[in-house]
Design an enzyme around this catalytic site. Structure first.
Site, PDB file in Angstrom:
ATOM      1  N   PRO A 159       6.083   2.641   3.244  1.00  0.00           N
ATOM      2  CA  PRO A 159       6.243   3.254   1.921  1.00  0.00           C
ATOM      3  C   PRO A 159       5.650   2.347   0.840  1.00  0.00           C
ATOM      4  O   PRO A 159       5.921   1.143   0.842  1.00  0.00           O
ATOM      5  CB  PRO A 159       7.762   3.361   1.749  1.00  0.00           C
ATOM      6  N   SER A 184       0.570  -2.906   0.320  1.00  0.00           N
ATOM      7  CA  SER A 184      -0.815  -3.225  -0.071  1.00  0.00           C
ATOM      8  C   SER A 184      -1.320  -4.439   0.712  1.00  0.00           C
ATOM      9  O   SER A 184      -2.484  -4.477   1.121  1.00  0.00           O
ATOM     10  CB  SER A 184      -0.906  -3.486  -1.577  1.00  0.00           C
ATOM     11  N   ASP A 196       3.213 -12.061   1.061  1.00  0.00           N
ATOM     12  CA  ASP A 196       3.047 -10.776   1.747  1.00  0.00           C
ATOM     13  C   ASP A 196       1.884 -10.822   2.738  1.00  0.00           C
ATOM     14  O   ASP A 196       2.026 -10.419   3.893  1.00  0.00           O
ATOM     15  CB  ASP A 196       2.774  -9.648   0.735  1.00  0.00           C
TER      16      ASP A 196
HETATM   17  O1  PMV Z   1       8.396  -6.252  -4.116  1.00  0.00           O
HETATM   18  P1  PMV Z   1       7.195  -6.916  -3.564  1.00  0.00           P
HETATM   19  O2  PMV Z   1       6.891  -6.594  -2.137  1.00  0.00           O
HETATM   20  O3  PMV Z   1       6.004  -6.693  -4.451  1.00  0.00           O
HETATM   21  O4  PMV Z   1       7.495  -8.489  -3.519  1.00  0.00           O
HETATM   22  C1  PMV Z   1       7.525  -9.268  -4.684  1.00  0.00           C
HETATM   23  C2  PMV Z   1       8.033 -10.635  -4.356  1.00  0.00           C
HETATM   24  C3  PMV Z   1       8.075 -11.564  -5.553  1.00  0.00           C
HETATM   25  O5  PMV Z   1       8.613 -12.792  -5.100  1.00  0.00           O
HETATM   26  C4  PMV Z   1       8.953 -10.997  -6.645  1.00  0.00           C
HETATM   27  C5  PMV Z   1       6.688 -11.805  -6.132  1.00  0.00           C
HETATM   28  C6  PMV Z   1       5.777 -12.610  -5.211  1.00  0.00           C
HETATM   29  O6  PMV Z   1       4.551 -12.556  -5.479  1.00  0.00           O
HETATM   30  O7  PMV Z   1       6.243 -13.312  -4.303  1.00  0.00           O
END
Ligand code: PMV
Length: 323
Positions: free
Chosen positions: A102, A110, A153
């Site tokens: 999702p 992404s 990520d």
């Molecule tokens: O919600 P997501 O998957 O975009 O994760 C963001 C995680 C943060 O720590 C808030 C930002 C980051 O770049 O690590």
């Protein structure tokens, strides 16, 4: 237009177990690769164009000289360009994206698309790219979307498993057997932007630094203790630390009533721990459960959420499926 061959690669979604937001300021974090994957199929074209195809967003054709374009597929094009640069090539090609992850829900959709794309294009061009190069190339797309992402990520999507990460210090893959537990994710149904939330948290941190510096210090200790608990496979302690982590995320302003409802539903249904995962403000919550409790917890959550996913940690990172 004649396709000359193709390569299919998949890459996993991720969930941050502990340390989101704090990681942006240099604290460590731990993320898990999930058994939910994005797929990229790359094909050579005999014309000078980069074509990106997605069921969700349609077809885009880029001529190679575009300046920045506001489009959800543009970051994928940037990743392709980056791999072409690495290969010293200007080959025309097509990438078809299919994803079960999702979007905009904190699951790194992404990044998984970017990692799968980078790897598929590299293989298609005969480039023997290392996982490090794939991770770095995919990051180009993440920067376009999230402005200043930590890089967690794309790292977890490339390597799989459980990743202990901090900006500038790199990452370690933790050796943990997750077979006793399941992860249940429930969607709040609230859309949010990671970039906006990160900026808001950083503004709060600088306004109330004398208070929040201590919250950030606690988050660092919390992640270290979670790492130890994971390595002992003490999932009861991991769950408790997730709950504490959620309290710290509430303190920096990224929770809301709907997220709290889902988190308390999961805990009352017997989750070992439940918290926001990712940027918060909306998106998904993450519950850690004993394997035998997961279905019941998912059922309770589905009364309060339109989308509930039950999954496991994926040991597999980016994977060549065919080609
Ligand atoms: O919600 P997501 O998957 O975009 O994760 C963001 C995680 C943060 O720590 C808030 C930002 C980051 O770049 O690590």
């Amino acid at each position: 237009m004649r396709p000359l061959g193709n390569v299919t690669v998949t890459a996993p979604a991720k969930a941050i177990l502990v340390g989101e937001h704090f990681v942006v300021a240099g604290c460590p974090a731990i993320a898990l690769a999930l058994d939910i994957r994005a797929k990229a199929t790359a094909e050579l074209l005999n014309e000078d164009v980069i074509e990106i195809v997605s069921k969700e967003f349609g077809i885009r054709r880029y001529g190679g000289k575009e300046t920045r374009v506001e489009d959800p597929l543009y970051p994928v094009y940037l990743v392709v360009k980056e791999v072409l640069k690495l290969a010293g090539s200007n080959q025309g090609l097509k990438v078809v994206i299919e994803s079960n992850i999702p979007p905009a829900a904190g699951l790194g959709s992404s990044a998984a698309v970017a990692v799968a794309t980078a790897s598929a294009v590299a293989k298609l061009l005969g480039l023997n790219a290392s996982l490090e190069e794939i991770t770095r190339t995919a990051y180009t797309g993440e920067v376009e979307i999230h402005k200043k992402p930590s890089g967690i990520d794309n790292t977890v999507s490339a390597y799989g498993g459980a990743i202990y990460f901090s900006i500038g210090k790199g990452f370690e893959r933790l050796d943990v057997n997750f077979s006793q537990v399941r992860l249940v994710l429930a969607d709040s149904g609230i859309q949010r932007s990671t970039g906006t939330l990160v900026a808001r948290v950083l503004a709060l941190k600088s306004k109330h630094s004398s208070v929040l510096d201590q919250v950030y210090a606690a988050a660092t200790v919390l992640v270290e203790n979670t790492r130890d608990a994971l390595e002992r496979e003490d999932f009861t302690a991991v769950g408790e630390l997730m709950n504490i982590n959620h309290g710290l995320l509430s303190a920096i302003g990224v929770s809301n009533a709907k997220l709290e409802e889902l988190i308390y539903t999961a805990r009352q249904a017997g989750a070992l721990g439940a918290k926001i995962t990712g940027a918060g403000g909306g998106g998904m919550i993450l519950a850690l459960c004993w394997r035998e409790d997961a279905e019941q917890i998912a059922m309770e959550l589905s009364k309060a959420s339109t989308k509930v996913l039950m999954t496991s940690v994926s040991e597999k990172g980016v994977t060549l499926e065919s080609g």
